[in-house]
Design an enzyme around this catalytic site. Structure first.
Site, PDB file in Angstrom:
ATOM      1  N   ARG A 281       0.829  -1.206   0.000  1.00 16.92           N
ATOM      2  CA  ARG A 281       0.000   0.000   0.000  1.00 16.92           C
ATOM      3  C   ARG A 281       0.858   1.249   0.000  1.00 16.92           C
ATOM      4  O   ARG A 281       1.948   1.278   0.576  1.00 16.92           O
ATOM      5  CB  ARG A 281      -0.891  -0.007   1.239  1.00 16.92           C
ATOM      6  CG  ARG A 281      -1.849   1.155   1.318  1.00 16.92           C
ATOM      7  CD  ARG A 281      -2.663   1.099   2.574  1.00 16.92           C
ATOM      8  NE  ARG A 281      -1.986   1.840   3.632  1.00 16.92           N
ATOM      9  CZ  ARG A 281      -2.500   2.053   4.830  1.00 16.92           C
ATOM     10  NH1 ARG A 281      -3.684   1.555   5.141  1.00 16.92           N
ATOM     11  NH2 ARG A 281      -1.840   2.737   5.718  1.00 16.92           N
TER      12      ARG A 281
ATOM     13  N   CYS B 164       0.135   5.627   0.564  1.00 19.59           N
ATOM     14  CA  CYS B 164      -0.862   6.606   0.999  1.00 19.59           C
ATOM     15  C   CYS B 164      -0.253   7.980   0.840  1.00 19.59           C
ATOM     16  O   CYS B 164       0.849   8.243   1.346  1.00 19.59           O
ATOM     17  CB  CYS B 164      -1.259   6.345   2.454  1.00 19.59           C
ATOM     18  SG  CYS B 164      -2.549   7.459   3.049  1.00 19.59           S
TER      19      CYS B 164
END
Length: 126
Positions: A103, A105
């Site tokens: 991930r 962000c």
């Protein structure tokens, strides 16, 4: 060969792009906004409510392909404010509790439709 994916169970694209495309066994999900698929509106004013809606939309899109969140291998989260990182992380962790894809962000200047969060992802079909 690239196959376009469209479903009424997730919000329609707000521009000239597909909800997702499939190429070589991978599903590339476009950035998903927190739009209710039926009304086209953003339900809720908090980042928590919007994050839930985004993840429900991604789940619905994957289900159209007989996939689920455990098939996701990478996500990118876009926030209108990095100050909401912990709140988004809390909700995200409820959806990705055992399976944790790679991930990224990032904070961005603005998200379409005035949303507080947008998430895109890649899932593996096989």
């Amino acid at each position: 060969m690239i196959k376009q994916v469209e479903t009424v169970k997730a919000p329609a694209a707000v521009g000239p792009y597909s909800q997702a495309v499939i190429s070589k066994g991978q599903v590339y999900c476009s950035g998903m906004l927190p739009l209710n698929p039926e009304s086209g509106n953003i339900p809720g004013s908090t980042v928590e409510e919007q994050t839930k809606q985004v993840l429900e939309n991604i789940t619905a899109l994957l289900q159209e392909l007989e996939l689920n969140l455990e098939d996701v291998i990478k996500t990118t989260i876009f926030l209108d404010s990095i100050d909401t990182f912990q709140q988004v992380n809390q909700i995200y962790g409820e959806y990705f509790s055992n399976h944790k894809p790679a991930r990224s962000c990032v904070e961005v200047a603005a998200i379409p439709k005035g949303a507080l969060v947008e998430i895109e992802g890649i899932a593996q079909m096989d």
